[in-house]
Design an enzyme around this catalytic site. Structure first.
Site, PDB file in Angstrom:
ATOM      1  NE  ARG A  16      14.370 -61.395 -35.212  1.00 11.56           N
ATOM      2  CZ  ARG A  16      15.184 -62.151 -35.925  1.00 11.56           C
ATOM      3  NH1 ARG A  16      15.631 -63.287 -35.441  1.00 11.56           N
ATOM      4  NH2 ARG A  16      15.552 -61.786 -37.140  1.00 11.56           N
ATOM      5  CD  GLU A  29      29.617 -59.806 -43.211  1.00  8.12           C
ATOM      6  OE1 GLU A  29      29.963 -59.332 -44.307  1.00  8.12           O
ATOM      7  OE2 GLU A  29      29.249 -60.987 -43.043  1.00  8.12           O
ATOM      8  CD  GLN A  73      45.506 -53.650 -29.557  1.00  6.44           C
ATOM      9  OE1 GLN A  73      46.621 -54.116 -29.675  1.00  6.44           O
ATOM     10  NE2 GLN A  73      45.273 -52.535 -28.910  1.00  6.44           N
ATOM     11  CG  ASP A  74      38.325 -55.445 -32.666  1.00  2.11           C
ATOM     12  OD1 ASP A  74      38.970 -55.108 -33.677  1.00  2.11           O
ATOM     13  OD2 ASP A  74      37.301 -56.139 -32.722  1.00  2.11           O
ATOM     14  CG  ASN A  75      42.191 -50.513 -29.246  1.00  2.00           C
ATOM     15  OD1 ASN A  75      42.630 -51.463 -28.604  1.00  2.00           O
ATOM     16  ND2 ASN A  75      42.914 -49.870 -30.128  1.00  2.00           N
ATOM     17  NE  ARG A  89      37.669 -41.483 -24.584  1.00  2.00           N
ATOM     18  CZ  ARG A  89      38.056 -42.086 -23.456  1.00  2.00           C
ATOM     19  NH1 ARG A  89      39.298 -42.481 -23.311  1.00  2.00           N
ATOM     20  NH2 ARG A  89      37.196 -42.296 -22.487  1.00  2.00           N
ATOM     21  CG  HIS A 129      45.562 -40.347 -29.280  1.00  2.00           C
ATOM     22  ND1 HIS A 129      44.422 -40.877 -28.728  1.00  2.00           N
ATOM     23  CD2 HIS A 129      45.988 -39.393 -28.417  1.00  2.00           C
ATOM     24  CE1 HIS A 129      44.163 -40.264 -27.582  1.00  2.00           C
ATOM     25  NE2 HIS A 129      45.090 -39.364 -27.367  1.00  2.00           N
ATOM     26  CE  LYS A 134      44.548 -44.970 -34.175  1.00  2.00           C
ATOM     27  NZ  LYS A 134      44.482 -43.787 -33.291  1.00  2.00           N
ATOM     28  CE1 TYR A 182      41.714 -47.253 -31.389  1.00  2.00           C
ATOM     29  CE2 TYR A 182      39.753 -46.616 -30.174  1.00  2.00           C
ATOM     30  CZ  TYR A 182      41.132 -46.744 -30.258  1.00  2.00           C
ATOM     31  OH  TYR A 182      41.908 -46.370 -29.191  1.00  2.00           O
ATOM     32  CG  ASP A 222      50.609 -43.553 -27.597  1.00  2.00           C
ATOM     33  OD1 ASP A 222      49.902 -43.220 -28.557  1.00  2.00           O
ATOM     34  OD2 ASP A 222      50.254 -43.402 -26.404  1.00  2.00           O
ATOM     35  CE  LYS A 249      49.509 -40.294 -24.540  1.00  2.00           C
ATOM     36  NZ  LYS A 249      49.213 -41.702 -24.742  1.00  2.00           N
ATOM     37  CG  ASP A 250      44.721 -36.792 -25.299  1.00  2.00           C
ATOM     38  OD1 ASP A 250      45.774 -37.384 -25.620  1.00  2.00           O
ATOM     39  OD2 ASP A 250      43.597 -37.319 -25.372  1.00  2.00           O
TER      40      ASP A 250
END
Length: 185
Positions: free
Chosen positions: A24, A29, A47-49, A60, A63, A73, A133, A144, A170-171
């Protein structure tokens, strides 16, 4: 079942979760507070992003958030492949200015744990790559910050020629390590 392995920077770790597959598909986990605590990792993720990068070469980073909103993270890739980078920006650390680079992918199912005090970034190595993450502090725009991805003092090889890298405006404007305020003194 959880396997934790060290990297060249002891504070950064690779986490491998078992995948159970059959006709299947598979089950895994990817995070269990209890399993992580048994492995000596006691973090409270809040928080999850989730990001999607359509093109190969999307960069990216690098940061980080400064205290009091500094973030640990836990990064994983459910689709595609990235080169994941963590740079130690803790001024008092013997590893200050050093980095670790690890390939994370849907195929290898590895996760990278990046503690607070590290700048983090990644470049996509496959199209339509998704990165998920967990972070231990909420997003705080006033805290930030970033570090220049192309700082020659760091010497990061992103695995692709500079002209193929796709970055946000920005980066492209983050300061070099020598110009970075001592957020993690």
């Amino acid at each position: 079942m959880l396997h934790v392995e060290s990297t060249a920077l002891p504070a950064v770790r690779i986490i491998e979760s078992k995948r159970f597959g059959d006709h299947r598909g598979f089950f895994s986990e990817t995070y269990s507070r209890q399993a992580f605590a048994e492995a000596g990792i006691t973090l409270d993720f809040v928080q999850d992003n989730h990001s999607l990068s359509a093109a190969v070469g999307t960069l990216r980073g690098l940061h980080f958030q400064a205290p009091p909103f500094a973030q640990d993270k836990l990064i994983r890739v459910p689709r595609g492949r990235i080169l994941d980078i963590a740079v130690d920006i803790r001024v008092s650390s013997p590893d200050f200015g050093k980095f670790v680079a690890v390939e994370l992918s849907a195929a290898n199912w590895r996760q990278m744990l990046v503690p607070a005090g590290f700048a983090h970034g990644f470049v996509t190595l496959e199209p339509d790559t998704e990165v998920i993450y967990k972070v231990s502090a909420p997003y705080a725009p006033e805290h930030d910050h970033g570090l220049a991805f192309d700082d020659p003092a760091l010497g990061i090889d992103w695995g692709l020629p500079a002209e193929r890298l796709i970055l946000s405006d920005k980066d492209r404007r983050h300061p070099r390590l020598a110009e970075l305020p001592r957020y993690f003194a």
